[in-house]
Scaffold this motif. Structure first.
Motif, mmCIF file in Angstrom:
data_model
loop_
_atom_site.group_PDB
_atom_site.id
_atom_site.type_symbol
_atom_site.label_atom_id
_atom_site.label_comp_id
_atom_site.label_asym_id
_atom_site.label_seq_id
_atom_site.Cartn_x
_atom_site.Cartn_y
_atom_site.Cartn_z
ATOM 1 N N ASN A 93 -6.883 7.137 13.709
ATOM 2 C CA ASN A 93 -6.567 8.563 14.485
ATOM 3 C C ASN A 93 -5.115 7.430 15.029
ATOM 4 O O ASN A 93 -4.349 6.937 15.698
ATOM 5 C CB ASN A 93 -6.384 8.869 15.773
ATOM 6 N N ALA A 94 -3.745 8.364 13.340
ATOM 7 C CA ALA A 94 -2.637 7.640 13.328
ATOM 8 C C ALA A 94 -1.418 8.091 14.284
ATOM 9 O O ALA A 94 -0.782 7.322 14.913
ATOM 10 C CB ALA A 94 -2.246 7.893 11.984
ATOM 11 N N PRO A 112 -0.086 2.248 11.431
ATOM 12 C CA PRO A 112 -0.837 4.110 11.508
ATOM 13 C C PRO A 112 0.185 4.471 9.423
ATOM 14 O O PRO A 112 -1.564 5.068 9.597
ATOM 15 C CB PRO A 112 0.148 4.636 12.019
ATOM 16 N N GLU A 113 0.576 3.599 8.747
ATOM 17 C CA GLU A 113 0.704 3.916 7.638
ATOM 18 C C GLU A 113 -0.751 3.351 7.057
ATOM 19 O O GLU A 113 -0.816 4.867 6.227
ATOM 20 C CB GLU A 113 1.791 3.045 7.261
ATOM 21 N N ALA A 114 -1.443 2.145 7.382
ATOM 22 C CA ALA A 114 -2.463 1.973 6.486
ATOM 23 C C ALA A 114 -3.778 2.330 7.106
ATOM 24 O O ALA A 114 -4.215 2.564 6.352
ATOM 25 C CB ALA A 114 -2.689 0.336 6.522
ATOM 26 N N MET A 115 -3.660 2.602 7.939
ATOM 27 C CA MET A 115 -4.347 3.644 8.325
ATOM 28 C C MET A 115 -4.745 4.872 7.983
ATOM 29 O O MET A 115 -5.890 5.759 6.910
ATOM 30 C CB MET A 115 -4.519 4.334 10.194
ATOM 31 N N THR A 116 -3.395 5.788 7.702
ATOM 32 C CA THR A 116 -3.807 6.744 7.478
ATOM 33 C C THR A 116 -3.620 6.941 5.442
ATOM 34 O O THR A 116 -4.247 8.571 5.011
ATOM 35 C CB THR A 116 -2.070 7.747 7.135
ATOM 36 N N LEU A 117 -3.318 6.105 5.094
ATOM 37 C CA LEU A 117 -3.605 6.007 3.648
ATOM 38 C C LEU A 117 -4.908 5.520 3.139
ATOM 39 O O LEU A 117 -5.205 6.878 2.472
ATOM 40 C CB LEU A 117 -3.083 4.909 3.250
ATOM 41 N N MET A 118 -5.761 4.980 4.029
ATOM 42 C CA MET A 118 -7.313 4.578 3.730
ATOM 43 C C MET A 118 -8.094 4.778 4.401
ATOM 44 O O MET A 118 -9.250 5.787 4.170
ATOM 45 C CB MET A 118 -7.519 2.751 3.912
ATOM 46 N N GLY A 119 -7.536 6.428 5.444
ATOM 47 C CA GLY A 119 -8.534 7.190 5.937
ATOM 48 C C GLY A 119 -8.422 8.985 5.549
ATOM 49 O O GLY A 119 -9.327 8.670 5.496
ATOM 50 N N ASP A 120 -7.763 8.684 4.096
ATOM 51 C CA ASP A 120 -7.570 9.483 3.314
ATOM 52 C C ASP A 120 -8.468 9.526 2.022
ATOM 53 O O ASP A 120 -8.124 8.128 1.349
ATOM 54 C CB ASP A 120 -6.518 10.126 2.899
ATOM 55 N N LYS A 121 -9.761 10.002 1.704
ATOM 56 C CA LYS A 121 -10.527 9.589 0.867
ATOM 57 C C LYS A 121 -9.565 10.021 -0.388
ATOM 58 O O LYS A 121 -10.457 8.869 -1.670
ATOM 59 C CB LYS A 121 -11.797 10.371 1.302
ATOM 60 N N ILE A 122 -9.641 10.568 -0.958
ATOM 61 C CA ILE A 122 -9.095 10.765 -2.261
ATOM 62 C C ILE A 122 -7.562 9.999 -2.301
ATOM 63 O O ILE A 122 -7.661 9.257 -3.010
ATOM 64 C CB ILE A 122 -8.164 12.833 -2.353
ATOM 65 N N GLY A 123 -6.740 9.416 -1.489
ATOM 66 C CA GLY A 123 -5.613 8.571 -1.170
ATOM 67 C C GLY A 123 -6.240 7.805 -1.576
ATOM 68 O O GLY A 123 -5.112 6.847 -2.521
ATOM 69 N N GLY A 265 -8.834 -8.554 -2.438
ATOM 70 C CA GLY A 265 -7.200 -8.480 -3.098
ATOM 71 C C GLY A 265 -6.949 -6.778 -2.561
ATOM 72 O O GLY A 265 -5.711 -6.463 -2.505
ATOM 73 N N ILE A 266 -7.816 -5.380 -2.194
ATOM 74 C CA ILE A 266 -7.434 -4.341 -1.777
ATOM 75 C C ILE A 266 -6.998 -4.360 -0.315
ATOM 76 O O ILE A 266 -6.301 -3.488 -0.494
ATOM 77 C CB ILE A 266 -8.923 -3.486 -1.527
ATOM 78 N N ALA A 267 -7.292 -5.026 0.714
ATOM 79 C CA ALA A 267 -6.906 -5.172 2.090
ATOM 80 C C ALA A 267 -5.792 -6.435 1.645
ATOM 81 O O ALA A 267 -4.504 -5.340 2.332
ATOM 82 C CB ALA A 267 -7.580 -6.076 3.049
ATOM 83 N N LYS A 268 -4.997 -6.826 0.774
ATOM 84 C CA LYS A 268 -3.821 -7.388 0.710
ATOM 85 C C LYS A 268 -2.888 -6.345 -0.022
ATOM 86 O O LYS A 268 -1.695 -6.514 0.425
ATOM 87 C CB LYS A 268 -3.867 -8.967 -0.447
ATOM 88 N N ALA A 269 -3.572 -5.330 -0.919
ATOM 89 C CA ALA A 269 -2.572 -4.581 -1.586
ATOM 90 C C ALA A 269 -2.134 -3.335 -0.416
ATOM 91 O O ALA A 269 -1.403 -2.923 -0.781
ATOM 92 C CB ALA A 269 -3.733 -3.547 -2.716
ATOM 93 N N VAL A 270 -2.919 -2.916 0.975
ATOM 94 C CA VAL A 270 -2.318 -2.240 1.844
ATOM 95 C C VAL A 270 -1.593 -2.938 2.863
ATOM 96 O O VAL A 270 -0.746 -2.219 4.046
ATOM 97 C CB VAL A 270 -3.726 -1.675 2.249
ATOM 98 N N ASN A 271 -1.524 -4.142 2.636
ATOM 99 C CA ASN A 271 -0.549 -4.519 3.985
ATOM 100 C C ASN A 271 -1.467 -4.703 4.960
ATOM 101 O O ASN A 271 -0.550 -4.808 5.913
ATOM 102 C CB ASN A 271 0.571 -4.694 3.290
ATOM 103 N N TYR A 272 -2.959 -4.854 5.125
ATOM 104 C CA TYR A 272 -3.917 -4.607 5.885
ATOM 105 C C TYR A 272 -3.848 -6.084 7.248
ATOM 106 O O TYR A 272 -3.629 -6.957 6.968
ATOM 107 C CB TYR A 272 -4.984 -4.422 5.813
#
Length: 495
Positions: A93-94, A112-123, A265-272
């Motif tokens: 919950n961001a 929260p930015e990474a959480m919001t992006l990856m928590g949205d299945k479409i986004g 690669g995906i995690a790095k792209a998100v700066n996770y």
């Protein structure tokens, strides 16, 4: 360089087995621990284990654990430095993260930015696809019903309809023909609104008989990101995992390396930053597609800890403190094989109906290579206020056949009386020839439904088995032999 943050007191904003597990790492790190609890769980092991415990209230127990203002107030008033959310509740919950940020309290998890992006299945799906990572053909619901239906027909069936804001398999619908498409879409939107407060859905090409493979990743604030190999979670009922294992029996070393490198690669792209899991659909032809990212610790994280020796919760805390990862990629090895069985209060032979009752006896399986994560206790009333999972039985052995046998032995040694569980059902899964050969997929339980039915046991044998189990427990026998108070004052009986 990131600022280092000193933690003295860490709050666990969760309950049950995951609260106990997180508290263990907090204590091992020499930090002071705190816990939230609802009054129905005042006697739970986690409350007794924590240095401090704070009651949360609400219309329902679940509502209490979701009350952001109440939890932030508790943190501020009790000098909490950081909050570990576990999984579920507010873990993704961001708004909770931002509320803690405003109060000067650290959230042990991603930004929260990474959480919001990856928590949205479409986004998240669009984000991953735009960066060249593999995704299954799909259609996004943009509010035009006719356009959505037309694009689905272009891709072809079968399709799976998912809630954009959802996860955990809730609200998913599979559609196999045009005739039922509109009805399924309408049902999916209603369920998406009910579960997640967001009616948006998307349709994705459904891979028949896929495996569900996920990769554990860790990222820190210093730009480091590593994987801790994969987990196979294909044994599911209603899109909910039942048995997990690592390594996956489906992958050779090159495939394993490929899927893990994509996850990093995906995690790095998100700066996770923090612990996260990248989930994939693995097709029978060896292709794999991004499914979703869970921006939290997973239920099944213990099997990764068993094969790597890495304390994932401790790493989460270190990352939140601004410290670098304690291990490089080259230092993270897979040793042996681990299996986890989720022990749930349910009746598998009645379509996994939830079970309720009072725990009269609980004897966890202990010993080398075994781990039993649980928040259950004798005297506990199991109801429907929370999720049905009450424990996780985890084993580790030198290879997969040995791990399967170790899990079966541990299930045989596990005793719980007073509430029905799926423990015996997990044993049936592990003993099935298809599972033993590694021939599994997400339809395993449905495909082998007849094979997984229990063997008929007569009433006399059932009663004898229960009596044997009870009489083999020393504490139970001692309780039977103890003479009640008024009769202890009497001498020998004479007639």
């Amino acid at each position: 360089m990131p600022d280092k943050r000193e933690f003295k007191k860490v709050l666990v904003a969760n309950r049950g087995e995951i609260a106990v597990r997180i508290l263990r790492s907090i204590k091992d790190m020499g930090l002071q621990s705190a816990l939230l609890f609802h009054r129905v769980e005042i006697d739970s092991p986690s409350v007794k284990m924590a240095d401090e415990a704070f009651e949360v209230t609400g219309e329902t127990p679940v509502a209490a654990y979701l009350d952001i203002p109440q939890i932030v107030k508790i943190c501020v008033e009790n000098n909490i430095d950081a909050v570990h959310p576990g999984y579920g509740f507010l873990s993704e919950n961001a708004a909770f993260v931002r509320a803690l940020d405003e109060a000067g309290i650290c959230f042990i998890g991603p930004r929260p930015e990474a959480m919001t992006l990856m928590g949205d299945k479409i986004g998240s799906r669009n984000f991953v696809q735009e960066r060249g990572f593999p995704v299954a053909p799909s259609v996004i619901d943009e509010g035009d019903e006719e356009q959505l239906v037309s694009r689905i027909l272009d891709i072809g069936f079968p399709m799976v309809i998912k809630a954009s804001a959802g996860g955990g398999g809730k609200g998913m619908q599979i559609v196999r023909d045009e005739k039922s498409l509109r009805e399924v879409l309408a049902t999916a939107r209603v369920e998406a609104q009910r579960y997640f407060g967001d009616p948006r859905v998307y349709a994705e090409r459904y891979v028949e008989n896929p495996r569900h493979i996920e990769v554990q990743v860790l990222g820190d604030e210093h730009g480091n990101c590593v994987h801790l190999w994969e987990r196979e979670c294909s044994i599911q009922r209603r899109f909910q995992k039942v048995v997990e294992e690592t390594p996956s029996p489906a992958l050779d070393q090159k495939q394993r390396q490929d899927i893990c490198e994509v996850a990093v690669g995906i995690a790095k792209a998100v700066n996770y930053t923090g612990a996260g899991t990248i989930e994939f659909i693995y097709a029978p032809d060896g292709e794999f597609y991004f499914l979703e990212m869970n921006t939290r610790i997973q239920v099944e994280h213990p099997i990764t800890e068993m094969v790597t020796g890495v304390d994932l919760v401790a790493e989460q805390i270190r990352i939140a403190q601004g410290l670098p990862l304690s291990l490089s990629q080259d230092e993270i090895k897979q040793e042996g094989h681990a299996i986890e069985c989720r022990i749930c209060a349910e009746i598998p032979d009645e379509d996994f109906a939830p079970a309720a009752g009072k725990v009269l006896m609980l004897r966890p399986p202990v010993g080398p290579g075994r781990r039993f994560d649980s928040g259950a206790y004798e005297g506990q009333k199991i109801g429907t206020a929370f999720d049905s999972m009450i424990a996780k039985l985890v084993v580790h052995a030198e290879d997969r056949p040995a791990a399967i046998q170790a899990a079966l032995d541990a299930l045989n040694d596990f005793v719980i009386l007073g509430v029905d569980t799926n423990a015996d059902y997990c044993g049936r899964v592990l003993r099935h020839p298809a599972f033993a050969s590694g021939d599994t997929n997400t339809s395993f339980i449905k495909e082998y439904q007849a094979d997984l039915q229990p063997r008929a046991v007569g009433e006399e044998l059932h009663a004898a088995a229960l009596a044997t189990a009870a009489l083999s427990d020393r504490q139970f026998v001692a309780m039977m032999d103890e003479i009640p108070y008024p009769y202890r004052l009497m001498k020998e009986w004479r007639n």
